[in-house]
Design a protein around this motif. Structure first.
Motif, short mmCIF file in Angstrom:
data_model
loop_
_atom_site.label_atom_id
_atom_site.label_comp_id
_atom_site.label_asym_id
_atom_site.label_seq_id
_atom_site.Cartn_x
_atom_site.Cartn_y
_atom_site.Cartn_z
N GLU A 86 0.82 -1.21 0.00
CA GLU A 86 0.00 0.00 0.00
C GLU A 86 0.85 1.26 0.00
O GLU A 86 0.49 2.26 -0.61
CB GLU A 86 -0.95 0.00 1.20
CG GLU A 86 -2.12 -0.95 1.03
CD GLU A 86 -3.13 -0.86 2.16
OE1 GLU A 86 -3.01 0.03 3.02
OE2 GLU A 86 -4.06 -1.69 2.16
N LYS A 87 2.00 1.21 0.67
CA LYS A 87 2.87 2.39 0.75
C LYS A 87 3.56 2.67 -0.58
O LYS A 87 3.61 3.81 -1.03
CB LYS A 87 3.91 2.18 1.85
CG LYS A 87 4.84 3.36 2.03
CD LYS A 87 5.81 3.13 3.18
CE LYS A 87 6.74 4.32 3.34
NZ LYS A 87 7.71 4.10 4.42
N TYR A 88 4.11 1.64 -1.22
CA TYR A 88 4.92 1.85 -2.41
C TYR A 88 4.16 1.69 -3.72
O TYR A 88 4.67 2.04 -4.78
CB TYR A 88 6.14 0.91 -2.39
CG TYR A 88 7.10 1.29 -1.30
CD1 TYR A 88 7.94 2.41 -1.43
CD2 TYR A 88 7.18 0.57 -0.12
CE1 TYR A 88 8.81 2.78 -0.42
CE2 TYR A 88 8.05 0.92 0.90
CZ TYR A 88 8.86 2.04 0.74
OH TYR A 88 9.72 2.40 1.74
N PHE A 89 2.98 1.15 -3.66
CA PHE A 89 2.15 0.99 -4.85
C PHE A 89 0.75 1.53 -4.55
O PHE A 89 -0.18 0.77 -4.31
CB PHE A 89 2.08 -0.49 -5.28
CG PHE A 89 3.42 -1.09 -5.56
CD1 PHE A 89 4.06 -0.88 -6.78
CD2 PHE A 89 4.07 -1.86 -4.59
CE1 PHE A 89 5.30 -1.44 -7.04
CE2 PHE A 89 5.31 -2.41 -4.84
CZ PHE A 89 5.93 -2.21 -6.06
N PRO A 90 0.62 2.86 -4.53
CA PRO A 90 -0.65 3.49 -4.15
C PRO A 90 -1.86 2.99 -4.94
O PRO A 90 -2.97 2.97 -4.43
CB PRO A 90 -0.41 4.98 -4.39
CG PRO A 90 1.05 5.15 -4.57
CD PRO A 90 1.63 3.83 -4.92
N GLU A 91 -1.61 2.56 -6.18
CA GLU A 91 -2.72 2.07 -6.99
C GLU A 91 -3.34 0.78 -6.42
O GLU A 91 -4.47 0.42 -6.76
CB GLU A 91 -2.29 1.85 -8.46
CG GLU A 91 -1.24 0.78 -8.66
CD GLU A 91 0.21 1.25 -8.50
OE1 GLU A 91 1.10 0.49 -8.89
OE2 GLU A 91 0.46 2.36 -7.98
N LEU A 92 -2.61 0.10 -5.53
CA LEU A 92 -3.14 -1.11 -4.91
C LEU A 92 -4.09 -0.82 -3.75
O LEU A 92 -4.81 -1.72 -3.31
CB LEU A 92 -1.99 -2.00 -4.41
CG LEU A 92 -1.12 -2.65 -5.48
CD1 LEU A 92 -0.01 -3.47 -4.83
CD2 LEU A 92 -1.95 -3.52 -6.40
N LYS A 93 -4.08 0.43 -3.26
CA LYS A 93 -4.95 0.77 -2.13
C LYS A 93 -6.41 0.45 -2.42
O LYS A 93 -7.15 0.05 -1.52
CB LYS A 93 -4.80 2.24 -1.75
CG LYS A 93 -3.68 2.48 -0.80
CD LYS A 93 -3.77 3.85 -0.18
CE LYS A 93 -2.69 3.93 0.88
NZ LYS A 93 -2.78 5.14 1.64
N PRO A 97 -5.24 -4.25 0.38
CA PRO A 97 -4.45 -5.43 0.77
C PRO A 97 -4.51 -5.73 2.27
O PRO A 97 -4.66 -6.90 2.66
CB PRO A 97 -3.03 -5.09 0.35
CG PRO A 97 -3.18 -4.09 -0.74
CD PRO A 97 -4.43 -3.32 -0.40
N LYS A 98 -4.42 -4.72 3.12
CA LYS A 98 -4.47 -4.97 4.56
C LYS A 98 -5.84 -5.52 4.98
O LYS A 98 -5.92 -6.43 5.81
CB LYS A 98 -4.13 -3.71 5.35
CG LYS A 98 -2.65 -3.33 5.28
CD LYS A 98 -2.26 -2.27 6.28
CE LYS A 98 -2.65 -0.92 5.81
NZ LYS A 98 -2.14 0.19 6.64
N GLY A 99 -6.89 -4.99 4.39
CA GLY A 99 -8.23 -5.48 4.69
C GLY A 99 -8.42 -6.93 4.26
O GLY A 99 -9.07 -7.72 4.96
N VAL A 100 -7.85 -7.28 3.12
CA VAL A 100 -7.93 -8.66 2.63
C VAL A 100 -7.24 -9.60 3.62
O VAL A 100 -7.76 -10.67 3.97
CB VAL A 100 -7.32 -8.79 1.22
CG1 VAL A 100 -7.16 -10.24 0.81
CG2 VAL A 100 -8.16 -8.03 0.20
N ILE A 101 -6.06 -9.20 4.09
CA ILE A 101 -5.31 -10.03 5.04
C ILE A 101 -6.08 -10.13 6.37
O ILE A 101 -6.12 -11.19 6.99
CB ILE A 101 -3.88 -9.48 5.27
CG1 ILE A 101 -3.12 -9.41 3.95
CG2 ILE A 101 -3.13 -10.32 6.29
CD1 ILE A 101 -3.01 -10.71 3.19
#
Length: 171
Positions: A86-93, A97-101
């Motif tokens: 999320e930090k280095y690839f803002p487009e993934l926000k 990803p954290k919510g999925v985990i």
């Protein structure tokens, strides 16, 4: 499939020790017979056939020793990777990803409690009690703990074993 079928089994001595620790008595006092070789070994648990002293054939699902700790370590790594993503690839926000985990962590922790699994089997059994052609196994509650689930043994064919299914004229 590798997580289900290609996991080396836990040695029988460890399995018997785990069962002994759960019930405070040796396997020979819990089951009339207990198969040394597992029917199946998967990533979270393995399953052994056994027979109760009443003569019932059962499947005994035993959680792998230390698996909860392994999963917790893996989840920590996944959370860290999600944060980095999320930090280095803002487009993934947008994919969160954290919510999925977090969802995965809740799901896997639920799967680690065999008493919950037993209750789910019972609920499923009750829901389908009037359906013909469906058999839901009995749970042997006196032989269950959070780490051990004992249920009626039901012989069957894996859904992906097309050759055996064809021989039985099953679609």
């Amino acid at each position: 499939q590798k997580l289900q079928d290609q996991v080396p089994p836990v040695p029988i001595d460890e399995i018997k020790e785990l069962i002994k620790n759960q019930f405070n008595k040796p396997v020979s006092e819990i089951f009339k017979t207990f198969a040394e070789e597992p029917e199946a070994a998967a990533s979270i648990a393995q399953c052994h056939r056994a027979r109760t002293f009443e003569g019932d054939d059962v499947a005994v699902k035993i959680k792998r020793p230390g698996i909860k700790e392994v999963i917790i370590k893996d989840l920590v790594i996944l959370f860290e990777l999600a944060a980095v993503a999320e930090k280095y690839f803002p487009e993934l926000k947008i994919l969160n990803p954290k919510g999925v985990i977090e969802e995965f962590a809740l799901s896997i922790q639920y799967e680690l409690d065999f008493l919950k699994e037993g209750r789910n089997i019972e609920a499923f059994r009750k829901y389908f009690q009037n359906e013909t052609g469906i058999h839901i196994m009995n749970v042997y509650w006196k032989l269950c703990t959070e780490n051990i689930l004992t249920m009626e043994y039901v012989d069957g064919i894996k859904a992906d074993d097309f050759e055996k299914l064809k021989k039985k004229n099953m679609d």
